[in-house]
Write a protein that holds these residues in place. Sequence first.
Motif, PDB file in Angstrom:
ATOM      1  N   ASN A 162       0.759  -1.120  -0.179  1.00 33.49           N
ATOM      2  CA  ASN A 162      -0.003   0.064   0.098  1.00 33.49           C
ATOM      3  C   ASN A 162       0.860   1.449  -0.063  1.00 33.49           C
ATOM      4  O   ASN A 162       0.578   2.156  -0.766  1.00 33.49           O
ATOM      5  N   LYS A 165       2.241   1.779  -3.448  1.00 33.49           N
ATOM      6  CA  LYS A 165       1.125   2.036  -4.365  1.00 33.49           C
ATOM      7  C   LYS A 165       0.468   3.324  -4.250  1.00 33.49           C
ATOM      8  O   LYS A 165       0.565   4.227  -5.086  1.00 33.49           O
ATOM      9  N   TYR A 166      -0.026   3.763  -2.854  1.00 32.85           N
ATOM     10  CA  TYR A 166      -0.657   4.971  -2.607  1.00 32.85           C
ATOM     11  C   TYR A 166       0.356   6.222  -2.130  1.00 32.85           C
ATOM     12  O   TYR A 166      -0.110   7.097  -2.525  1.00 32.85           O
ATOM     13  N   ASP A 194       4.713   6.440   4.617  1.00 35.58           N
ATOM     14  CA  ASP A 194       4.907   7.083   3.166  1.00 35.58           C
ATOM     15  C   ASP A 194       4.587   8.464   3.165  1.00 35.58           C
ATOM     16  O   ASP A 194       4.320   9.115   4.038  1.00 35.58           O
ATOM     17  N   ILE A 199      -4.394  10.384   4.198  1.00 32.49           N
ATOM     18  CA  ILE A 199      -5.766   9.924   4.183  1.00 32.49           C
ATOM     19  C   ILE A 199      -6.647  10.672   5.054  1.00 32.49           C
ATOM     20  O   ILE A 199      -6.108  11.365   6.252  1.00 32.49           O
ATOM     21  N   LEU A 207     -10.865   2.020   7.464  1.00 27.45           N
ATOM     22  CA  LEU A 207     -10.064   1.422   6.422  1.00 27.45           C
ATOM     23  C   LEU A 207      -9.788  -0.071   6.504  1.00 27.45           C
ATOM     24  O   LEU A 207      -9.551  -0.665   5.596  1.00 27.45           O
ATOM     25  N   TYR A 212     -13.626  -1.487   1.803  1.00 26.92           N
ATOM     26  CA  TYR A 212     -13.802   0.046   2.106  1.00 26.92           C
ATOM     27  C   TYR A 212     -12.390   0.730   1.037  1.00 26.92           C
ATOM     28  O   TYR A 212     -11.376   0.045   1.496  1.00 26.92           O
ATOM     29  N   ARG A 213     -12.834   1.420   0.312  1.00 24.56           N
ATOM     30  CA  ARG A 213     -11.500   2.245  -0.468  1.00 24.56           C
ATOM     31  C   ARG A 213     -11.924   3.671  -0.355  1.00 24.56           C
ATOM     32  O   ARG A 213     -12.860   4.005  -0.765  1.00 24.56           O
ATOM     33  N   VAL A 214     -10.725   4.611  -0.134  1.00 17.23           N
ATOM     34  CA  VAL A 214     -10.966   5.939  -0.064  1.00 17.23           C
ATOM     35  C   VAL A 214     -11.178   6.444  -1.593  1.00 17.23           C
ATOM     36  O   VAL A 214     -10.334   5.856  -2.299  1.00 17.23           O
ATOM     37  N   SER A 219      -8.239   4.961  -5.868  1.00 17.33           N
ATOM     38  CA  SER A 219      -8.003   3.940  -5.481  1.00 17.33           C
ATOM     39  C   SER A 219      -8.100   2.763  -6.403  1.00 17.33           C
ATOM     40  O   SER A 219      -7.413   1.721  -6.577  1.00 17.33           O
ATOM     41  N   GLY A 224      -6.152  -3.605  -6.578  1.00 19.56           N
ATOM     42  CA  GLY A 224      -6.402  -3.775  -5.144  1.00 19.56           C
ATOM     43  C   GLY A 224      -7.785  -4.312  -4.972  1.00 19.56           C
ATOM     44  O   GLY A 224      -8.307  -4.399  -5.940  1.00 19.56           O
ATOM     45  N   THR A 225      -7.889  -4.879  -3.902  1.00 16.57           N
ATOM     46  CA  THR A 225      -9.492  -5.517  -3.605  1.00 16.57           C
ATOM     47  C   THR A 225     -10.062  -4.966  -2.642  1.00 16.57           C
ATOM     48  O   THR A 225     -11.185  -5.030  -2.508  1.00 16.57           O
ATOM     49  N   GLY A 226      -9.402  -4.201  -1.901  1.00 14.97           N
ATOM     50  CA  GLY A 226      -9.864  -3.414  -0.732  1.00 14.97           C
ATOM     51  C   GLY A 226     -10.275  -4.400   0.485  1.00 14.97           C
ATOM     52  O   GLY A 226     -10.890  -4.192   1.525  1.00 14.97           O
ATOM     53  N   GLY A 228      -7.212  -5.738   1.852  1.00 13.24           N
ATOM     54  CA  GLY A 228      -5.897  -5.904   2.248  1.00 13.24           C
ATOM     55  C   GLY A 228      -5.838  -5.655   3.758  1.00 13.24           C
ATOM     56  O   GLY A 228      -5.406  -6.441   4.683  1.00 13.24           O
ATOM     57  N   LEU A 229      -6.654  -4.542   4.230  1.00 12.24           N
ATOM     58  CA  LEU A 229      -6.313  -3.887   5.425  1.00 12.24           C
ATOM     59  C   LEU A 229      -7.208  -4.772   6.417  1.00 12.24           C
ATOM     60  O   LEU A 229      -7.140  -4.999   7.867  1.00 12.24           O
TER      61      LEU A 229
HETATM   62  P1  ADP Z   1      -6.532  -2.112  -1.553  1.00 10.42           P
HETATM   63  O1  ADP Z   1      -6.744  -3.331  -2.069  1.00 10.42           O
HETATM   64  O2  ADP Z   1      -7.757  -1.028  -2.126  1.00 10.42           O
HETATM   65  O3  ADP Z   1      -5.243  -1.412  -1.339  1.00 10.42           O
HETATM   66  P2  ADP Z   1      -6.680  -1.865   1.325  1.00 10.42           P
HETATM   67  O4  ADP Z   1      -7.584  -2.750   2.324  1.00 10.42           O
HETATM   68  O5  ADP Z   1      -5.103  -2.548   1.612  1.00 10.42           O
HETATM   69  O6  ADP Z   1      -7.082  -2.251  -0.026  1.00 10.42           O
HETATM   70  O7  ADP Z   1      -6.668  -0.485   1.818  1.00 10.42           O
HETATM   71  C1  ADP Z   1      -8.041   0.093   1.931  1.00 10.42           C
HETATM   72  C2  ADP Z   1      -7.832   1.660   1.127  1.00 10.42           C
HETATM   73  O8  ADP Z   1      -7.084   2.287   2.054  1.00 10.42           O
HETATM   74  C3  ADP Z   1      -7.194   1.901  -0.058  1.00 10.42           C
HETATM   75  O9  ADP Z   1      -8.038   1.547  -1.002  1.00 10.42           O
HETATM   76  C4  ADP Z   1      -6.755   3.215  -0.127  1.00 10.42           C
HETATM   77  O10 ADP Z   1      -7.668   3.941  -0.503  1.00 10.42           O
HETATM   78  C5  ADP Z   1      -6.402   3.488   1.332  1.00 10.42           C
HETATM   79  N1  ADP Z   1      -5.015   3.314   1.894  1.00 10.42           N
HETATM   80  C6  ADP Z   1      -4.358   2.191   2.322  1.00 10.42           C
HETATM   81  N2  ADP Z   1      -3.130   2.574   2.315  1.00 10.42           N
HETATM   82  C7  ADP Z   1      -2.750   3.864   2.238  1.00 10.42           C
HETATM   83  C8  ADP Z   1      -1.831   4.718   2.130  1.00 10.42           C
HETATM   84  N3  ADP Z   1      -0.516   4.354   2.470  1.00 10.42           N
HETATM   85  N4  ADP Z   1      -1.813   5.866   1.659  1.00 10.42           N
HETATM   86  C9  ADP Z   1      -3.098   6.399   1.126  1.00 10.42           C
HETATM   87  N5  ADP Z   1      -4.236   5.581   1.495  1.00 10.42           N
HETATM   88  C10 ADP Z   1      -3.895   4.362   1.653  1.00 10.42           C
END
Ligand code: ADP
Length: 262
Positions: A162, A165-166, A194, A199, A207, A212-214, A219, A224-226, A228-229
């Motif tokens: 993440n 990527k983000y 990072d 966020i 999150l 849930y994806r911002v 995103s 990604g699948t939403g 991971g977290l």
């Molecule tokens: P995804 O598969 O979308 O990455 P996650 O569950 O890992 O799913 O993360 C959920 C959401 O949290 C992401 O879609 C993104 O919007 C936000 N996010 C996660 N990590 C970061 C980061 N380091 N910086 C900004 N936004 C983040």
Amino acid sequence: ERAFRVTASAVGRGTGLYVLVFKDQSEARRIDRMRADFIANASHELRTPLASISGFVETLRGPARDDAAARDHFLQIMQNQTVRMARLIDDLLSLSRLEMRPTLKPGVRIDLRGLVQNVIDSLAPLAAETGVSIERDFPDMTLEVYGDRDELFQVFENLLENACKYGQSGGRVAISIAGPLSSPEGETTVTIRDFGPGIAEEHIPRLTERFYRVDAGASRAQKGTGLGLAIVKHILARHNARLSIRSTLGEGAAFTVHFPPA
Ligand code: ADP
């Protein structure tokens, strides 16, 4: 809204006395609703790439039949969509396995520095692709935690992925490990920071929810699948560990894993 199930049973024959039992159903209903939402979300997420594949198959059998360049392009998209579906299914299976076994078998001792270094090595290609340099700040001493190596690997892999990527606009990601003497609670922590867009505060508590994806647009541009977290949160709970998230918009985000004192 609260819901109760009421059952009445007679205290004794002919006494005319009854015991009423009120059973609170709100929690059960909430869980039912969450399950239904989850199935709807998962189905929708699986249907989207499938609809895209199906559309391209139709085009390839019809209008693009004799267009070699279009064919290659469409096949590439279809391949990407199958990768996406496979990832989603893997994540769904991980989540359901974790939920079926909410407690962990007795764990093994894991060298945290070695584990985190392995994760960094495995993500070197992604870091190169996104132009992110990974900086380490590890203590000189060996730090160990107890748990499942593969699961904890998955935790740090998700967080570092993440961050790359983000946070790629920030150009770098910093990973630090701190031993029990660094915090008043005696926790061992791993922080992945990072320097990307960060966020907004209102999203932070949500999150770790499944799917849930911002900002769906931005995103979604990222693979990604939403999930991971959500997976990270489940795994850490099994280790009596927890995740904390701090962020300032425009300055980046920091995800910290806290391991309690042994
Ligand atoms: P995804 O598969 O979308 O990455 P996650 O569950 O890992 O799913 O993360 C959920 C959401 O949290 C992401 O879609 C993104 O919007 C936000 N996010 C996660 N990590 C970061 C980061 N380091 N910086 C900004 N936004 C983040």
